[in-house]
Motif scaffolding. Structure first.
Motif, PDB file in Angstrom:
ATOM      1  N   UNK A  21      50.783  27.121  10.005  1.00  0.00           N
ATOM      2  CA  UNK A  21      51.655  26.587   8.897  1.00  0.00           C
ATOM      3  C   UNK A  21      52.889  25.939   9.745  1.00  0.00           C
ATOM      4  N   UNK A  22      53.292  24.985   9.023  1.00  0.00           N
ATOM      5  CA  UNK A  22      54.612  24.111   9.501  1.00  0.00           C
ATOM      6  C   UNK A  22      55.510  24.081   8.219  1.00  0.00           C
ATOM      7  N   UNK A  23      56.885  24.831   8.755  1.00  0.00           N
ATOM      8  CA  UNK A  23      57.762  24.917   7.604  1.00  0.00           C
ATOM      9  C   UNK A  23      58.876  23.984   7.944  1.00  0.00           C
ATOM     10  N   UNK A  24      59.019  23.274   6.959  1.00  0.00           N
ATOM     11  CA  UNK A  24      60.271  22.071   6.840  1.00  0.00           C
ATOM     12  C   UNK A  24      61.281  22.238   5.948  1.00  0.00           C
ATOM     13  N   UNK A  25      62.225  21.938   6.283  1.00  0.00           N
ATOM     14  CA  UNK A  25      63.412  21.838   5.526  1.00  0.00           C
ATOM     15  C   UNK A  25      64.250  20.371   5.249  1.00  0.00           C
ATOM     16  N   UNK A  71      74.149   7.511   4.656  1.00  0.00           N
ATOM     17  CA  UNK A  71      73.144   8.064   4.143  1.00  0.00           C
ATOM     18  C   UNK A  71      73.515   9.279   3.255  1.00  0.00           C
ATOM     19  N   UNK A  72      74.605   9.480   2.913  1.00  0.00           N
ATOM     20  CA  UNK A  72      75.111  10.515   2.073  1.00  0.00           C
ATOM     21  C   UNK A  72      74.955  11.756   2.917  1.00  0.00           C
ATOM     22  N   UNK A  73      74.927  11.796   4.167  1.00  0.00           N
ATOM     23  CA  UNK A  73      74.455  13.021   4.958  1.00  0.00           C
ATOM     24  C   UNK A  73      73.021  13.519   5.165  1.00  0.00           C
ATOM     25  N   UNK A  74      72.462  12.579   4.586  1.00  0.00           N
ATOM     26  CA  UNK A  74      70.908  12.885   4.446  1.00  0.00           C
ATOM     27  C   UNK A  74      70.377  13.134   5.962  1.00  0.00           C
ATOM     28  N   UNK A  76      66.966  14.081   6.300  1.00  0.00           N
ATOM     29  CA  UNK A  76      65.488  14.038   5.978  1.00  0.00           C
ATOM     30  C   UNK A  76      64.731  15.516   6.228  1.00  0.00           C
ATOM     31  N   UNK A  77      63.676  15.270   6.231  1.00  0.00           N
ATOM     32  CA  UNK A  77      62.622  16.692   6.588  1.00  0.00           C
ATOM     33  C   UNK A  77      62.675  16.902   7.854  1.00  0.00           C
ATOM     34  N   UNK A  78      62.971  18.285   8.086  1.00  0.00           N
ATOM     35  CA  UNK A  78      63.236  18.460   9.702  1.00  0.00           C
ATOM     36  C   UNK A  78      62.281  19.809   9.904  1.00  0.00           C
ATOM     37  N   UNK A  79      61.754  19.819  10.985  1.00  0.00           N
ATOM     38  CA  UNK A  79      60.611  21.060  11.170  1.00  0.00           C
ATOM     39  C   UNK A  79      61.579  22.104  11.635  1.00  0.00           C
ATOM     40  N   UNK A  80      61.397  23.381  10.812  1.00  0.00           N
ATOM     41  CA  UNK A  80      62.336  24.284  11.348  1.00  0.00           C
ATOM     42  C   UNK A  80      62.201  24.744  12.655  1.00  0.00           C
ATOM     43  N   UNK A 107      80.867  17.950  18.403  1.00  0.00           N
ATOM     44  CA  UNK A 107      81.577  17.127  17.684  1.00  0.00           C
ATOM     45  C   UNK A 107      82.388  17.583  16.934  1.00  0.00           C
ATOM     46  N   UNK A 108      82.435  18.820  16.341  1.00  0.00           N
ATOM     47  CA  UNK A 108      83.195  19.550  15.366  1.00  0.00           C
ATOM     48  C   UNK A 108      82.595  20.703  14.783  1.00  0.00           C
ATOM     49  N   UNK A 109      82.837  20.603  13.385  1.00  0.00           N
ATOM     50  CA  UNK A 109      82.360  21.677  12.858  1.00  0.00           C
ATOM     51  C   UNK A 109      81.120  21.155  11.599  1.00  0.00           C
ATOM     52  N   UNK A 110      80.150  21.919  11.738  1.00  0.00           N
ATOM     53  CA  UNK A 110      78.833  21.496  10.979  1.00  0.00           C
ATOM     54  C   UNK A 110      78.827  22.037   9.626  1.00  0.00           C
ATOM     55  N   UNK A 111      78.726  21.276   8.574  1.00  0.00           N
ATOM     56  CA  UNK A 111      78.104  22.353   7.427  1.00  0.00           C
ATOM     57  C   UNK A 111      76.753  21.551   7.080  1.00  0.00           C
ATOM     58  N   UNK A 112      75.717  22.518   6.553  1.00  0.00           N
ATOM     59  CA  UNK A 112      74.311  21.988   6.184  1.00  0.00           C
ATOM     60  C   UNK A 112      74.221  22.194   4.900  1.00  0.00           C
ATOM     61  N   UNK A 113      73.493  21.598   4.049  1.00  0.00           N
ATOM     62  CA  UNK A 113      73.043  21.792   2.641  1.00  0.00           C
ATOM     63  C   UNK A 113      71.577  21.800   2.844  1.00  0.00           C
ATOM     64  N   UNK A 114      70.935  22.950   2.298  1.00  0.00           N
ATOM     65  CA  UNK A 114      69.725  22.952   2.112  1.00  0.00           C
ATOM     66  C   UNK A 114      69.280  22.305   0.989  1.00  0.00           C
ATOM     67  N   UNK A 115      68.588  21.271   0.960  1.00  0.00           N
ATOM     68  CA  UNK A 115      68.069  20.488  -0.332  1.00  0.00           C
ATOM     69  C   UNK A 115      66.649  20.902  -0.723  1.00  0.00           C
ATOM     70  N   UNK A 116      65.776  21.517   0.145  1.00  0.00           N
ATOM     71  CA  UNK A 116      64.390  21.803  -0.269  1.00  0.00           C
ATOM     72  C   UNK A 116      63.782  22.413   0.831  1.00  0.00           C
ATOM     73  N   UNK A 117      62.665  23.035   0.625  1.00  0.00           N
ATOM     74  CA  UNK A 117      61.882  23.796   1.733  1.00  0.00           C
ATOM     75  C   UNK A 117      60.205  23.428   1.102  1.00  0.00           C
ATOM     76  N   UNK A 118      59.500  23.367   2.344  1.00  0.00           N
ATOM     77  CA  UNK A 118      58.102  23.290   2.138  1.00  0.00           C
ATOM     78  C   UNK A 118      57.333  23.860   3.348  1.00  0.00           C
ATOM     79  N   UNK A 119      56.232  24.414   3.000  1.00  0.00           N
ATOM     80  CA  UNK A 119      55.301  25.034   3.974  1.00  0.00           C
ATOM     81  C   UNK A 119      53.865  24.303   3.751  1.00  0.00           C
TER      82      UNK A 119
END
Length: 162
Positions: A21-25, A71-74, A76-80, A107-119
């Motif tokens: 199984x490959x989980x991506x976010x 790219x408005x911070x996008x 893309x899909x990243x393998x967890x 480089x500073x402070x990072x804020x991540x937004x979780x847009x979607x998940x898939x397995x």
């Protein structure tokens, strides 16, 4: 080499019984910088308020110093599995649409937004996987045999300094 024992059927069964199984976010990022540690909370509160008022994408354009700003911070899909443990831990408690607290990055402070998940089921090439496992097991057994042989020789060897 003729003493190496490899049970291919056992390895085949192991591969087939273990579906991959490959989980991506789907992630978006916002990176902000700061002058001193006291400023971090105030700046994050300001960013958090902005996200709630105008949305994450608009806030990225306003505050982010990351290259992904165009790219408005996008991201893309990243393998967890390629993410650091620190980031994985932050993401596992999030629901889709939520964002993390600030994470320290070089480089500073990072804020991540979780847009979607898939397995997804990952397609496994049985022959390739079997070949990889056999090579690994063969090397492990050869290493064990060489260590045993080395220790045997070392025990019977005596060095005379004179």
């Amino acid at each position: 080499k003729n003493k190496i024992v490899i049970n291919e059927e056992n390895f085949k069964k192991k591969i087939l019984d273990n579906p991959q199984k490959k989980e991506s976010v789907l992630l978006s990022e916002l990176i902000f910088d700061f002058e001193n540690k006291n400023e971090i909370n105030a700046k994050y509160q300001n960013i958090s308020k902005s996200i709630n008022d105008i949305g994450f994408k608009e806030t990225v354009i306003k505050f982010s110093i990351a290259d992904s700003k165009s790219n408005f911070g996008s991201l893309g899909w990243v393998n967890i599995n390629i993410l650091s443990q620190k980031i994985k831990k932050e993401l596992e408690d999030l629901s889709i649409g939520e964002f993390t607290k600030p994470i320290v990055v070089p480089s500073g402070m990072l804020v991540l937004k979780l847009d979607d998940k898939k397995i997804e089921d990952e397609k496994v090439d049985l022959n390739k996987e079997l070949e990889t496992i056999i090579k690994f097991e063969t090397n492990a057994q050869l290493n064990n045999f060489s260590i045993i042989y080395f220790n045997k020789v070392k025990n019977y060897l005596s060095i005379n300094e004179y």
